[in-house]
Write an enzyme that holds these catalytic residues in place. Structure first.
Site, PDB file in Angstrom:
ATOM      1  CD  GLU A  97      -2.577  -0.958   2.682  1.00  0.00           C
ATOM      2  OE1 GLU A  97      -3.148   0.023   2.996  1.00  0.00           O
ATOM      3  OE2 GLU A  97      -2.677  -1.882   3.495  1.00  0.00           O
ATOM      4  CB  CYS A 141      -0.366   1.125   7.457  1.00  0.00           C
ATOM      5  SG  CYS A 141       0.623   2.285   6.541  1.00  0.00           S
TER       6      CYS A 141
END
EC number: 2.1.1.192
Length: 348
Positions: free
Chosen positions: A93, A334
């Protein structure tokens, strides 16, 4: 897998490769510039080189790349969350956050993480592998190409512990800073660590003028052990001693990240102890509202408590800010989207 990735080579390494091939050093500089300024992903695209030289490079080398698996756009603040697919099909990510001064990218340094912080989604599946310096760079380049922008700041605060992938991260920093590449100032780069003490000392010896950010989250050693397993290996006293060494060596201010968790680290005694241990340090405190995940059944501290922490820390002479929540409608914290994506793929 990535030993022959031209994107992962420093300029000096690139020069050595070309000299070994019987080429002049300036060809290495041309290649380095093309890869890191033009952000190309194929040796064929290095059109400044002859076809025969490109063919020769193709025999032993490649240029790694990652692809955008999904992009999520926030309707609240123009934050963009990227899921990138690596060449081995792993998913990482990155986030692009728009501010008045420019766009900051928060990028990953590992696939997963082994540090085990209780409130972090990135670590729940464990560590799969380190990212190469080329893969870390590819996050920057893909975001810039996708949004047609030049990023103003880079934050190594995505999935993974940067200091657990030390060599590749240092190489990434140096390549990104190189005047023949993106030429991004070290001062526009932040590296976040949960507190890998030996690597903080090692990083200090580099004397890079980056911003070091320490995930603190509790001023008490025993409580910190409960939410951050790294504290079992390195005590708070050892961490703070390493921070003092880093400050003295680099003359750079350290940022301490402090995620406020209701009835865990948001009490008056936490505030008093936090003020005590940080007093006199060249530092800055970044107060963060907890982003809840399923596996950590705790609540975020209320806004009045966060404001109180800011007010009292400021009175103690400690600079402090409250981190603005970005991309809350797209799970921009996250690990969350990656886990959902992997779960979805597993059920297809």
């Amino acid at each position: 897998m990535y030993y022959n990735d031209l994107k992962s080579f420093s300029l000096d390494e690139m020069k050595s490769i070309f000299v070994e091939m019987g080429q002049k050093e300036y060809r290495a500089i041309q290649t380095f510039k093309f890869i890191h300024q033009n952000m190309v992903n194929s040796i064929e695209d290095i059109t400044v080189l002859s076809k025969s030289l490109r063919d020769k490079l193709n025999e032993n080398f490649s240029i790694s790349d990652i692809s955008i698996a999904e992009r999520y756009d926030s309707k609240l603040d123009n934050t963009k969350k990227y899921l990138f697919k690596l060449e081995d099909a792993n998913i990482i990510e990155s986030v692009a956050m728009e501010y008045k001064h420019g766009t900051t990218a928060c990028i990953s340094t590992q696939v997963g993480c082994k540090m085990g912080c209780a409130f972090c989604a990135s670590t729940k599946g464990g560590l799969i592998r380190n990212l190469s310096s080329g893969e870390i760079l590819s996050q920057v380049y893909n975001i810039q190409n996708d949004l047609d922008i030049k990023l103003s700041n880079i934050v190594l605060m995505g999935s993974g512990e940067p200091l657990d992938n030390y060599e590749n991260v240092i190489k990434f920093l140096n390549i990104l800073h190189d005047e023949n590449g993106q030429n991004l100032s070290y001062r526009n780069i932040t590296l976040s660590t949960c507190g890998v003490v030996p690597k903080i000392y090692k990083l200090a010896e580099q004397e890079l003028p980056i911003t070091l950010s320490i995930s603190l989250h509790s001023p008490f050693n025993e409580e910190r052990k409960r939410i951050m397993p790294i504290a079992k290996a390195y005590s708070l006293d050892e961490l703070l001693e390493a921070c003092r060494y880093y400050i003295n060596k680099t003359n750079r201010r350290i940022t301490f990240e402090y995620t406020l968790i209701k009835e865990i680290n948001d009490r008056k005694e936490d505030l008093n102890e936090l003020s005590r241990i940080l007093k006199g340090l060249l530092c800055h405190v970044n107060l963060i509202s907890l982003n809840p995940i399923e596996e950590f059944a705790k609540d975020k501290a209320n806004k009045n408590t966060i404001e109180m922490f800011k007010r009292e820390l400021t009175k103690s002479g400690i600079p402090v800010t409250i981190r603005r929540e970005m991309g809350s409608d797209i799970n921009a914290a996250c690990g969350q989207l990656r886990r959902k994506y992997i779960s979805k793929e597993d059920h297809i």
